[in-house]
Design an enzyme around this catalytic site. Structure first.
Site, PDB file in Angstrom:
ATOM      1  NE  ARG A 151      44.628  34.623  29.339  1.00 52.45           N
ATOM      2  CZ  ARG A 151      43.459  35.000  29.804  1.00 52.45           C
ATOM      3  NH1 ARG A 151      42.839  34.283  30.725  1.00 52.45           N
ATOM      4  NH2 ARG A 151      42.899  36.106  29.370  1.00 52.45           N
ATOM      5  CD  GLU A 157      36.097  41.408  30.205  1.00 55.14           C
ATOM      6  OE1 GLU A 157      37.240  41.547  30.688  1.00 55.14           O
ATOM      7  OE2 GLU A 157      35.227  40.709  30.746  1.00 55.14           O
ATOM      8  CD  GLU A 210      41.111  39.911  35.078  1.00 58.74           C
ATOM      9  OE1 GLU A 210      40.574  40.583  35.996  1.00 58.74           O
ATOM     10  OE2 GLU A 210      40.527  39.613  34.029  1.00 58.74           O
TER      11      GLU A 210
END
Length: 189
Positions: free
Chosen positions: A69, A98, A148
């Site tokens: 992040r 998700e 990801e």
């Protein structure tokens, strides 16, 4: 008998509203509004909302993903989660999407845990938290890119994951709230 306390809607007169910055995913909005005898100006992040999933297996282990992040400069441990950015998609459908996209899993049992504002003084984001059980793998694996692409996936006993939140080892607010709500739900709270 005392009334049960709960958050409540409160409408104000919006005098002026403009998008101060238009982003890829969210915008910064500046609004002037009437509150009591004053006119106030506030800027906030206008967010489409999100959904997160506590995926719990038959052994009461929770699925966690570790993802980079950039705003915090960390790879934090998170629940599978994502934006409500598909037109017409409900929060539950977003959570199901998700879980499949980030963990290659489907669930037969879905329960809503809560919906929470993460930072109501600075963003309109509302994240919907779900508990998913009776898990099975998806037919195929999803291709992941960007942050990801190198996600780590771990299954951790729920009790150990809750301890990591309490000890401050997991600082992601959505993860903490989801794990604590799940532990409370399993205890019958």
């Amino acid at each position: 008998m005392t009334e049960e306390l709960r958050d409540e809607a409160h409408e104000v007169e919006i005098v002026e509203s403009e998008v101060a910055f238009r982003g890829i995913v969210w915008d910064i909005v500046s609004e002037r509004f009437v509150y009591g005898d004053d006119q106030l100006t506030r800027q906030y992040l206008a967010h489409p909302g999100a959904a997160a999933v506590v995926a719990l297996d038959a052994d009461e282990r929770v699925l966690l993903i570790q993802q980079y992040r950039h705003p915090i400069g960390e790879r934090d441990w998170e629940l599978p989660a994502g934006l409500l950015d598909v037109a017409g998609e409900s929060p539950l459908e977003a959570a199901q999407r998700e879980l499949a996209e980030e963990a290659d899993l489907e669930a037969a049992d879905w329960q809503e845990l809560s919906a929470v504002h993460l930072s109501p003084g600075g963003t309109s984001e509302l994240i919907h938290l779900f508990l998913a059980r009776d898990l099975t793998p998806t037919e195929g694996a999803f291709e992941r890119e960007g942050e990801e692409a190198d996600m780590r996936v771990e299954w951790l006993p729920l009790e150990e994951a809750v301890r990591a939140v309490v000890e401050g080892r997991f600082r992601n607010a959505t993860t903490g709230m989801g794990l604590l709500l799940t532990a409370a739900r399993l205890r019958g709270a």
